[in-house]
Design an enzyme around this catalytic site. Structure first.
Site, short mmCIF file in Angstrom:
data_model
loop_
_atom_site.label_atom_id
_atom_site.label_comp_id
_atom_site.label_asym_id
_atom_site.label_seq_id
_atom_site.Cartn_x
_atom_site.Cartn_y
_atom_site.Cartn_z
N SER A 1 6.96 11.56 -5.70
CA SER A 1 6.76 9.98 -5.14
C SER A 1 7.23 9.37 -5.02
O SER A 1 7.15 8.56 -5.90
CB SER A 1 5.81 10.81 -4.07
OG SER A 1 4.56 10.97 -4.86
N LYS A 2 6.73 8.62 -3.75
CA LYS A 2 6.82 6.73 -3.79
C LYS A 2 5.45 6.33 -4.76
O LYS A 2 5.92 5.31 -5.06
CB LYS A 2 5.71 6.87 -2.59
CG LYS A 2 7.21 6.77 -1.09
CD LYS A 2 7.76 5.10 -1.37
CE LYS A 2 9.06 4.98 -1.23
NZ LYS A 2 10.39 4.02 -1.87
N ARG A 3 4.20 7.29 -5.31
CA ARG A 3 3.74 6.34 -5.73
C ARG A 3 4.51 6.09 -7.48
O ARG A 3 4.03 5.64 -8.02
CB ARG A 3 2.39 7.79 -6.43
CG ARG A 3 1.53 7.39 -5.39
CD ARG A 3 0.47 8.77 -5.94
NE ARG A 3 0.80 10.59 -5.97
CZ ARG A 3 1.47 10.95 -7.15
NH1 ARG A 3 0.82 10.51 -7.70
NH2 ARG A 3 1.53 11.80 -7.20
N GLY B 1 7.16 5.18 -7.42
CA GLY B 1 7.92 3.91 -7.89
C GLY B 1 8.93 4.51 -6.77
O GLY B 1 9.34 4.93 -6.02
#
Ligand code: GLU
Length: 497
Positions: free
Chosen positions: A259-261, A263
């Site tokens: 996920s976005k976490r 990167g």
């Protein structure tokens, strides 16, 4: 490699609700490679029936990303094909026709339950400690004549599939997951067409995959639970069921769903960081698939020849950025100077080059390539690594390097620099790497210093820091007057000459 199959037709079916994500790109690559390996067709279909989340802009972004990856589709938007249109919102008549067929065969029924009624049923089921097991089929028993009267009166309704009462377990052989079996008695009488006339995802996909003659559905395993539902729809319509292959999830290095976490997650972001399309395709193809369990560099042509569903694993795949860096570095080293100059242009411009200059002297830029070919993981490292080539007569001195090298106690950096300046300014020495380097090397004897104490001060004075690419290979690419001017500036700024 599996034996080529007859008339393989596969599709990538993104919903244009955002950019092309890594997971979607991997699905696209697997479909594309499978089509190519089997002499089949790769079809692109835009699933834009969710009007609140789909946009034309996202469609364009996805098409651009697929083109950038080099995943050419045989049928789909912009290229057309015999089973188009390839956008769901342009295929509404086909869903309406399929619904009519189901209606005429008594395989669907209109449901007039309102959202409030359904919510109340759900809440009641949950408050009794149980879980909501799906629609309770209230409207299934409405007399057809009565239902028609309510429809004619304009009452809002959806169309639900009449799941056969006595249906045996729904079974299929997934090319990745193996034999799957789902009990049919827990299957909801799912909605096929909403009250506004639009088809639901499951209904549209089954109609499209049938009408587009799709033979293999290769998609993320987040759709695994949809598959038995879709099989019920295939059966109701009397359509042949394609082969399914569900691809495992992609996890970040920490074992959690990517996920976005973690990167960057979209293809565009990797493009903007200077990952090469060949490297990204190779890397993503290996998320869940392997050629032989060990080969890591798999060029496109090999992928397109050797890809097979039986080498896809159901184990979750881990997205390892370090491996991607390594792989990209490999492709950078293998690409050669002309291709590098072209691919690197945006970052060379960021470093200080101009498009005109790159066009005017491509050979000079090609000579820059060996300076960094082995030192780049991503092309966006170019500005930091190569800006010094474009400073002209000025140098931007890095504080830390000045302190550690030029001002180092007992280093005699000032004396070394003055002597080096004289050599570099000497017009009688050919302006080329070897003669310059060899002559400067004599200063080691002159000052009785290790080479490091001769070369590092020059490196800082000319390139601004102590970690630049090879020094004299860089210097020969610059102008003599500029290099001399940089040393003069350093002598003045650091030593007050
Ligand atoms: N449009 C779906 C998605 O983006 C894919 C549907 C499918 O492959 O069946 O998740």
């Amino acid at each position: 490699m599996t034996a080529p199959q007859q008339d393989v037709r596969v599709r990538f079916a993104p919903s244009p609700t955002g950019k092309l994500h890594i997971g979607g790109a991997r699905t696209a690559i697997d479909n594309w490679a499978f089509a190519r390996a089997n002499g089949g067709k790769f079809i692109l279909r835009i699933e834009d029936t969710d009007p609140t989340r789909s946009t034309e802009e996202n469609t364009q972004i996805i098409l651009r990303a697929l083109r950038w990856l080099g995943l050419d589709w045989d049928e789909g938007p912009e290229v057309g094909g015999p089973y188009g249109p390839y956008k769901q919102t342009d295929r509404m008549d086909t869903y309406a026709a399929a619904l009519e067929k189901l209606k005429s065969e008594g395989k669907v029924y209109p449901c007039f339950c309102t959202k409030e009624e359904l919510d109340a049923k759900r809440a009641a089921a949950e408050s009794n400690g149980g879980s909501y097991t799906g629609y309770d089929r209230t409207c299934r028993s409405i007399d057809p004549a009565e239902a028609q009267r309510r429809i004619d009166a304009g009452e809002l309704h959806v169309w639900r599939l009449k799941v056969p009462e006595d249906h045996a377990a729904i079974e299929f052989d997934d090319a990745v997951y193996g034999h799957m079996s789902f009990p049919a008695d827990v299957m909801d009488d799912m909605i096929l067409v909403r009250s506004d006339g639009t088809p639901t995802y499951n209904f549209a996909v089954v109609c499209d995959d049938t009408n587009m003659r799709i033979t293999h559905v290769i998609r993320g395993d987040d759709h695994l639970s949809n598959t038995p539902r879709q099989i019920l729809i295939y059966e109701a319509l009397g359509y042949p069921v394609p082969t399914f292959a569900h691809l495992s999830m992609i996890l970040g290095a920490d074992g959690k769903k990517l996920s976005k976490r973690h990167g960057a997650t979209s293809v565009e972001e990797y493009r903007d960081q200077g990952i090469l399309p060949d490297a990204l395709v190779n890397f993503l193809a290996l998320l869940g698939w392997s050629l032989d369990g060990e080969t890591t560099i798999i060029p496109r042509d090999v992928l397109c020849r050797e890809f097979s569903l039986d080498r896809i694993t159901r184990k979750d795949a881990v997205f390892d950025e370090k491996k991607l860096d390594w792989m990209n570095g490999h492709y950078i080293q293998a690409m050669g100077a002309p291709a590098w100059v072209e691919a690197a242009t945006p970052w060379l411009i960021e470093a200080g080059a101009t498009a005109e200059d790159i066009a005017a002297r491509p050979d000079w830029y090609a000579r820059v390539y060996p300076l960094v070919a082995e030192r780049l993981a991503r092309l966006n490292e170019i500005p930091a690594k190569l800006a010094y080539l474009f400073w002209g007569p000025r140098v931007e001195l890095d504080e830390k390097s000045v302190k550690k090298v030029l001002k180092k106690e007992g280093s005699r950096a000032d004396e070394v620099l003055r002597a080096a300046r004289a050599i570099i300014a000497d017009e009688s020495i050919e302006w080329a790497c070897d003669p310059l380097q060899d002559t400067v090397h004599t200063l080691c004897d002159t000052f009785e210093l290790k080479p490091k104490f001769v070369f590092q001060p020059i490196r800082v004075a000319v390139c601004g820091n102590m970690v630049s690419p090879p020094l004299f290979e860089s210097i020969e690419l610059m102008d003599r007057a500029d290099v001399v001017a940089r040393i003069d500036q350093t002598l003045k700024d650091v030593f007050g000459d």
